[in-house]
Design an enzyme around this catalytic site. Structure first.
Site, PDB file in Angstrom:
ATOM      1  N   THR A 116       0.548  10.486   9.829  1.00 36.68           N
ATOM      2  CA  THR A 116       0.094  10.611  11.273  1.00 36.68           C
ATOM      3  C   THR A 116       0.202   8.912  11.818  1.00 36.68           C
ATOM      4  OG1 THR A 116      -2.081  10.324  10.491  1.00 36.68           O
ATOM      5  CG2 THR A 116      -1.816  12.357  11.319  1.00 36.68           C
ATOM      6  N   THR A 152      -5.811  11.558   8.682  1.00 34.04           N
ATOM      7  CA  THR A 152      -6.318  10.744   9.560  1.00 34.04           C
ATOM      8  C   THR A 152      -5.861  11.026  10.994  1.00 34.04           C
ATOM      9  OG1 THR A 152      -6.627   9.030   8.229  1.00 34.04           O
ATOM     10  CG2 THR A 152      -7.584   8.460  10.323  1.00 34.04           C
ATOM     11  N   LYS A 238     -14.601   8.829  10.175  1.00 34.10           N
ATOM     12  CA  LYS A 238     -13.460   8.461   9.404  1.00 34.10           C
ATOM     13  C   LYS A 238     -12.666   7.028  10.016  1.00 34.10           C
ATOM     14  CE  LYS A 238      -9.677   7.578   7.092  1.00 34.10           C
ATOM     15  NZ  LYS A 238      -9.578   6.989   5.536  1.00 34.10           N
ATOM     16  N   ASN A 242     -13.001   2.643   9.030  1.00 33.61           N
ATOM     17  CA  ASN A 242     -11.788   1.616   9.114  1.00 33.61           C
ATOM     18  C   ASN A 242     -11.637   0.553  10.171  1.00 33.61           C
ATOM     19  OD1 ASN A 242     -10.789   2.500   6.501  1.00 33.61           O
ATOM     20  ND2 ASN A 242      -9.192   3.806   7.450  1.00 33.61           N
ATOM     21  N   ARG A 245     -14.328  -1.930   9.219  1.00 34.35           N
ATOM     22  CA  ARG A 245     -13.698  -2.898   8.194  1.00 34.35           C
ATOM     23  C   ARG A 245     -12.597  -3.859   8.926  1.00 34.35           C
ATOM     24  NH1 ARG A 245     -13.937  -4.228   2.892  1.00 34.35           N
ATOM     25  NH2 ARG A 245     -12.125  -4.610   1.811  1.00 34.35           N
ATOM     26  N   HIS A 276     -27.615 -15.262   2.639  1.00 35.49           N
ATOM     27  CA  HIS A 276     -28.541 -14.440   3.116  1.00 35.49           C
ATOM     28  C   HIS A 276     -28.530 -13.018   2.954  1.00 35.49           C
ATOM     29  CE1 HIS A 276     -30.435 -12.880   6.695  1.00 35.49           C
ATOM     30  NE2 HIS A 276     -30.964 -14.118   7.024  1.00 35.49           N
ATOM     31  N   CYS A 292      -3.250   2.064   6.851  1.00 34.85           N
ATOM     32  CA  CYS A 292      -4.598   2.846   7.765  1.00 34.85           C
ATOM     33  C   CYS A 292      -5.325   1.702   8.557  1.00 34.85           C
ATOM     34  CB  CYS A 292      -5.532   3.109   6.793  1.00 34.85           C
ATOM     35  SG  CYS A 292      -4.848   4.425   5.734  1.00 34.85           S
ATOM     36  N   TYR A 347       0.915  -5.729   1.275  1.00 34.42           N
ATOM     37  CA  TYR A 347      -0.132  -5.942   1.953  1.00 34.42           C
ATOM     38  C   TYR A 347      -1.180  -6.591   1.448  1.00 34.42           C
ATOM     39  CZ  TYR A 347      -2.807  -1.682   1.120  1.00 34.42           C
ATOM     40  OH  TYR A 347      -3.677  -0.790   0.843  1.00 34.42           O
ATOM     41  N   LYS A 348      -1.450  -6.463  -0.082  1.00 39.40           N
ATOM     42  CA  LYS A 348      -2.708  -6.830  -0.636  1.00 39.40           C
ATOM     43  C   LYS A 348      -2.613  -6.957  -2.092  1.00 39.40           C
ATOM     44  CE  LYS A 348      -5.447  -2.631  -1.338  1.00 39.40           C
ATOM     45  NZ  LYS A 348      -6.690  -1.923  -1.306  1.00 39.40           N
TER      46      LYS A 348
HETATM   47  N1  NAD Z   1      -2.260   6.144   1.977  1.00 45.27           N
HETATM   48  C1  NAD Z   1      -3.743   6.084   2.045  1.00 45.27           C
HETATM   49  O1  NAD Z   1      -4.254   5.274   1.408  1.00 45.27           O
HETATM   50  C2  NAD Z   1      -4.361   7.013   2.937  1.00 45.27           C
HETATM   51  C3  NAD Z   1      -5.915   6.824   2.761  1.00 45.27           C
HETATM   52  C4  NAD Z   1      -6.823   7.678   3.604  1.00 45.27           C
HETATM   53  C5  NAD Z   1      -5.996   8.419   4.606  1.00 45.27           C
HETATM   54  N2  NAD Z   1      -4.702   8.552   4.821  1.00 45.27           N
HETATM   55  C6  NAD Z   1      -3.945   9.506   5.740  1.00 45.27           C
HETATM   56  O2  NAD Z   1      -3.397  10.493   5.121  1.00 45.27           O
HETATM   57  C7  NAD Z   1      -2.483  11.046   5.728  1.00 45.27           C
HETATM   58  C8  NAD Z   1      -1.091  10.858   4.743  1.00 45.27           C
HETATM   59  O3  NAD Z   1      -1.036   9.720   4.279  1.00 45.27           O
HETATM   60  P1  NAD Z   1       0.172   9.478   2.961  1.00 45.27           P
HETATM   61  O4  NAD Z   1      -0.344   7.995   2.926  1.00 45.27           O
HETATM   62  O5  NAD Z   1      -0.246  10.430   1.850  1.00 45.27           O
HETATM   63  O6  NAD Z   1       1.452   9.657   3.581  1.00 45.27           O
HETATM   64  P2  NAD Z   1       2.818   9.725   2.813  1.00 45.27           P
HETATM   65  O7  NAD Z   1       3.717   9.199   3.891  1.00 45.27           O
HETATM   66  O8  NAD Z   1       2.924   8.825   1.495  1.00 45.27           O
HETATM   67  O9  NAD Z   1       3.160  11.075   2.531  1.00 45.27           O
HETATM   68  C9  NAD Z   1       3.219  12.256   3.446  1.00 45.27           C
HETATM   69  C10 NAD Z   1       4.096  13.344   2.886  1.00 45.27           C
HETATM   70  O10 NAD Z   1       4.090  14.480   3.928  1.00 45.27           O
HETATM   71  C11 NAD Z   1       5.358  14.924   3.688  1.00 45.27           C
HETATM   72  N3  NAD Z   1       5.491  15.967   5.177  1.00 45.27           N
HETATM   73  C12 NAD Z   1       5.736  15.582   6.197  1.00 45.27           C
HETATM   74  N4  NAD Z   1       5.748  16.544   6.992  1.00 45.27           N
HETATM   75  C13 NAD Z   1       5.519  17.589   6.325  1.00 45.27           C
HETATM   76  C14 NAD Z   1       4.995  19.115   6.713  1.00 45.27           C
HETATM   77  N5  NAD Z   1       5.337  19.429   7.791  1.00 45.27           N
HETATM   78  N6  NAD Z   1       4.769  19.855   5.278  1.00 45.27           N
HETATM   79  C15 NAD Z   1       4.704  19.413   4.185  1.00 45.27           C
HETATM   80  N7  NAD Z   1       4.927  18.148   4.015  1.00 45.27           N
HETATM   81  C16 NAD Z   1       5.383  17.317   5.203  1.00 45.27           C
HETATM   82  C17 NAD Z   1       6.336  13.779   3.810  1.00 45.27           C
HETATM   83  O11 NAD Z   1       7.475  14.450   3.251  1.00 45.27           O
HETATM   84  C18 NAD Z   1       5.402  12.980   2.835  1.00 45.27           C
HETATM   85  O12 NAD Z   1       5.940  13.213   1.242  1.00 45.27           O
HETATM   86  C19 NAD Z   1      -1.926  10.223   6.951  1.00 45.27           C
HETATM   87  O13 NAD Z   1      -2.618  10.651   8.109  1.00 45.27           O
HETATM   88  C20 NAD Z   1      -2.797   8.879   6.403  1.00 45.27           C
HETATM   89  O14 NAD Z   1      -3.372   8.099   7.507  1.00 45.27           O
HETATM   90  C21 NAD Z   1      -3.924   7.802   3.709  1.00 45.27           C
HETATM   91  C1  UD9 Z   2     -13.148   1.379   4.969  1.00 42.03           C
HETATM   92  C2  UD9 Z   2     -12.426   1.016   3.881  1.00 42.03           C
HETATM   93  O1  UD9 Z   2     -12.477   0.508   2.855  1.00 42.03           O
HETATM   94  N1  UD9 Z   2     -11.076   1.679   4.069  1.00 42.03           N
HETATM   95  C3  UD9 Z   2     -10.004   1.630   2.917  1.00 42.03           C
HETATM   96  C4  UD9 Z   2      -8.721   1.315   3.383  1.00 42.03           C
HETATM   97  O2  UD9 Z   2      -7.806   0.860   2.591  1.00 42.03           O
HETATM   98  P1  UD9 Z   2      -6.829  -0.319   2.578  1.00 42.03           P
HETATM   99  O3  UD9 Z   2      -6.067  -0.579   1.136  1.00 42.03           O
HETATM  100  O4  UD9 Z   2      -5.985  -0.448   3.615  1.00 42.03           O
HETATM  101  O5  UD9 Z   2      -8.198  -1.362   2.881  1.00 42.03           O
HETATM  102  P2  UD9 Z   2      -8.346  -3.179   2.196  1.00 42.03           P
HETATM  103  O6  UD9 Z   2      -8.437  -3.180   0.741  1.00 42.03           O
HETATM  104  O7  UD9 Z   2      -9.672  -3.297   2.890  1.00 42.03           O
HETATM  105  O8  UD9 Z   2      -7.230  -3.936   2.717  1.00 42.03           O
HETATM  106  C5  UD9 Z   2      -6.772  -3.884   4.218  1.00 42.03           C
HETATM  107  C6  UD9 Z   2      -6.082  -5.339   4.442  1.00 42.03           C
HETATM  108  O9  UD9 Z   2      -7.112  -5.945   5.034  1.00 42.03           O
HETATM  109  C7  UD9 Z   2      -6.977  -7.297   4.084  1.00 42.03           C
HETATM  110  N2  UD9 Z   2      -8.263  -7.782   3.706  1.00 42.03           N
HETATM  111  C8  UD9 Z   2      -9.062  -7.167   2.923  1.00 42.03           C
HETATM  112  C9  UD9 Z   2     -10.388  -7.513   2.899  1.00 42.03           C
HETATM  113  C10 UD9 Z   2     -10.834  -8.680   3.185  1.00 42.03           C
HETATM  114  O10 UD9 Z   2     -11.983  -9.187   2.913  1.00 42.03           O
HETATM  115  N3  UD9 Z   2      -9.891  -9.373   3.824  1.00 42.03           N
HETATM  116  C11 UD9 Z   2      -8.883  -8.955   4.126  1.00 42.03           C
HETATM  117  O11 UD9 Z   2      -7.668  -9.700   4.722  1.00 42.03           O
HETATM  118  C12 UD9 Z   2      -6.233  -6.851   2.593  1.00 42.03           C
HETATM  119  O12 UD9 Z   2      -5.662  -7.997   2.361  1.00 42.03           O
HETATM  120  C13 UD9 Z   2      -5.135  -5.811   3.562  1.00 42.03           C
HETATM  121  O13 UD9 Z   2      -4.101  -6.303   4.060  1.00 42.03           O
HETATM  122  O14 UD9 Z   2      -8.070   2.467   4.420  1.00 42.03           O
HETATM  123  C14 UD9 Z   2      -7.849   3.288   3.628  1.00 42.03           C
HETATM  124  C15 UD9 Z   2      -7.161   4.462   4.465  1.00 42.03           C
HETATM  125  O15 UD9 Z   2      -7.795   4.773   5.269  1.00 42.03           O
HETATM  126  C16 UD9 Z   2      -9.158   4.083   2.846  1.00 42.03           C
HETATM  127  O16 UD9 Z   2      -8.747   5.198   2.417  1.00 42.03           O
HETATM  128  C17 UD9 Z   2      -9.778   3.074   2.004  1.00 42.03           C
HETATM  129  O17 UD9 Z   2     -11.042   3.398   1.832  1.00 42.03           O
END
Ligand code: NAD
Ligand code: UD9
Length: 457
Positions: A116, A152, A238, A242, A245, A276, A292, A347-348
């Site tokens: 998304t 999301t 949800k 984020n 954060r 504190h 995200c 990114y991290k």
């Molecule tokens: N990556 C994360 O850490 C994370 C964490 C929490 C939430 N999310 C949310 O979860 C969702 C997926 O994220 P992701 O990181 O897994 O994405 P991703 O890009 O890694 O994977 C998505 C997959 O969906 C497939 N796809 C696309 N259209 C499709 C369809 N119509 N039918 C079946 N498969 C299809 C793509 O080919 C791809 O393999 C997003 O909305 C993202 O914001 C991601």
């Molecule tokens: C609420 C929450 O926890 N959500 C998490 C988050 O995962 P994420 O890997 O994106 O999160 P972060 O580890 O926070 O990193 C993000 C960026 O912020 C920088 N950073 C971090 C802490 C800090 O003190 N100072 C910074 O500068 C860091 O370097 C990086 O670039 O979203 C996912 C998808 O929705 C969730 O699933 C997952 O739970």
């Protein structure tokens, strides 16, 4: 509005419903491999989720529209940067527990885990993948089946966009199937642990849908299941996580800049402030990257005019790459004709993911600066990026020693563990000049003692 929580997974509470593993007493479709779960989208979220259900006795169909991806999975297995997660997925790949499919099939449950992304031109979430997934599921939907959105999405998407798409493209009326939202919250780098351990929020378009989704997840996760009054509340929660954060990192970043204006080194000052009991400042850094955090807060502004602080927080975090660049210029006088070693592109710390990485933007920023571009189009600043976790990137990658050799400056953009093990004496010997910009708090007094001019966030 109230929310209810039930304990999931450990079978110790009466409200939870175990699924799939054969111990079920009242699950909707029964367990022991007879309950079918389709996971649509096999990416960072979907593939581990498919493995979660397959490892817990469900028969799972992993659906992805990319045939290459399915073929790679069949031949090479999972390639996450978490060995335990790869084992967890590989254990069920190629067995009757997890079938890979290019097109949707009939299932008791359909979990939507597709991308998304945010469409910056339209200033709105791109829901085309979610719509496409729902269009594919609709003809396969049977009365009593349950569709759960995990991607999301902006509040209202599950009930409106997904609900309408399912109804329009299939034979069923909304009342005959279950539709719910259950956000994924896994932290990249700790996906397996968080997938099984995190609490879950579920919100359906009606009570039956909420219960169906709750029962499904209660059978496979160890965390609590919190039920929301409706799908939109779960979607909002949800995004609020984020956004919270992101905004808290923005406060840390802004305070770090203010601290430096006062001649105060930010991190030791933050440590003191955090003594504190009601203060918990996060870490300042070069900005917020990943899949995200830089995106999710933007979804909240789609149907609201009250996102001033949220938008400002985004701008503060996005602006940090320019601040890091200012620190670099301050140290070097001018960047022209200088060699800059950039340590970290991910990114991290300790991940290989470069999506929305501040480091990538930082490197681009150096390349885009007009006064640093020669008449032949080449860059007058020589940037050498080193990242021990990243194998492929849009920029050339250098080994640690080659990046440092003859460098005028070293910039830490990512907090990889490897960088904390660097010996400052060796770094100083390799470099030509002595400027270090530490955007991640990796250096200590020994770096000054080695003769390096360190500017720290
Ligand atoms: N990556 C994360 O850490 C994370 C964490 C929490 C939430 N999310 C949310 O979860 C969702 C997926 O994220 P992701 O990181 O897994 O994405 P991703 O890009 O890694 O994977 C998505 C997959 O969906 C497939 N796809 C696309 N259209 C499709 C369809 N119509 N039918 C079946 N498969 C299809 C793509 O080919 C791809 O393999 C997003 O909305 C993202 O914001 C991601
Ligand atoms: C609420 C929450 O926890 N959500 C998490 C988050 O995962 P994420 O890997 O994106 O999160 P972060 O580890 O926070 O990193 C993000 C960026 O912020 C920088 N950073 C971090 C802490 C800090 O003190 N100072 C910074 O500068 C860091 O370097 C990086 O670039 O979203 C996912 C998808 O929705 C969730 O699933 C997952 O739970």
């Amino acid at each position: 509005m109230t929310t209810d929580s039930v304990k999931g997974g450990d079978g110790t509470t009466t409200d939870s419903v175990k699924g799939g593993d054969g111990t079920t007493t009242d699950s909707v479709h029964g367990g022991g491999g007879t309950t079918t779960v389709s996971v649509h989208g096999l990416g960072y979220v979907g593939l581990p989720t498919a493995a979660l259900f397959a490892n817990n006795g469900y028969t799972v169909y992993g659906v992805d529209t990319q045939p290459d991806k399915l073929e790679r999975l069949r031949t090479d297995g999972a390639d996450f940067r978490e060995a335990a997660l790869n084992d967890y997925v590989d254990r069920v790949l190629g067995t009757d527990a997890l079938h890979l499919r290019e097109h949707p099939v009939e299932s008791d449950y359909h979990l939507i885990c597709v991308p998304t992304p945010f469409d910056h031109d339209r200033e709105a979430a791109d829901l085309s993948y979610v719509r496409a997934a729902a269009e594919g599921i609709a003809p396969k939907l049977r009365p009593g089946d349950t569709v759960v959105v995990e991607s999301t999405v902006p509040p209202g998407t599950t009930a409106n966009v997904v609900g309408e798409t399912l109804e329009r493209n299939g034979d069923l009326l909304r009342e005959t199937f279950n539709l719910a939202f259950c956000p994924e919250t896994v932290l990249p780098g700790s996906i397996l642990e968080e997938l099984r351990g995190n609490d879950r929020i579920v919100g359906g378009i009606d009570d039956e849908a909420t219960a169906a989704a709750r029962d499904l997840f209660a059978g496979v996760v160890d965390g609590d299941i919190h039920t929301a009054p409706d799908a939109a509340t779960a979607e909002f929660a949800k995004l609020a996580q984020n956004t919270h954060r992101d905004a808290n990192i923005a406060i840390a970043n802004e305070l770090a800049k203010v601290a430096r204006d006062h001649g105060v080194v930010p991190r030791p000052a933050f440590d003191l402030a955090n003594e504190h009991p009601r203060v918990d400042l996060l870490h300042p850094g070069p900005g917020v990257g990943g899949h995200c955090l830089p995106v999710d807060p933007l979804y909240l502004g789609q149907h609201s005019d009250h996102v001033a602080l949220i938008e400002h927080a985004r701008a503060v975090n996005d602006g940090m790459v320019y601040y890091v660049r200012d620190l670099l210029e301050e140290g070097l006088g001018s960047l022209a004709e200088k060699r800059v070693a950039v340590f970290g592109l991910a990114y991290k710390g300790n991940v290989a993911d470069t999506r929305n990485s501040p480091a990538t933007r930082f490197v681009e920023t150096l390349g885009e600066t007009p006064e640093l571009v020669a008449t032949d189009g080449g860059n007058v600043v020589d940037v050498r990026v080193h990242d021990p976790h990243v194998a492929e990137a849009g920029v050339d990658l250098w080994s640690q020693s080659a990046a440092l050799e003859g460098a005028d400056a070293l910039v830490f953009m990512t907090d990889h563990d490897e960088f904390t093990e660097l010996d400052p004496e060796t770094v100083a010997e390799r470099m030509d000049d002595n400027v270090v910009v530490d955007a991640r708090g990796l250096t200590d007094e020994s770096w000054h003692e080695a003769g390096l001019d360190v500017r720290r966030l």
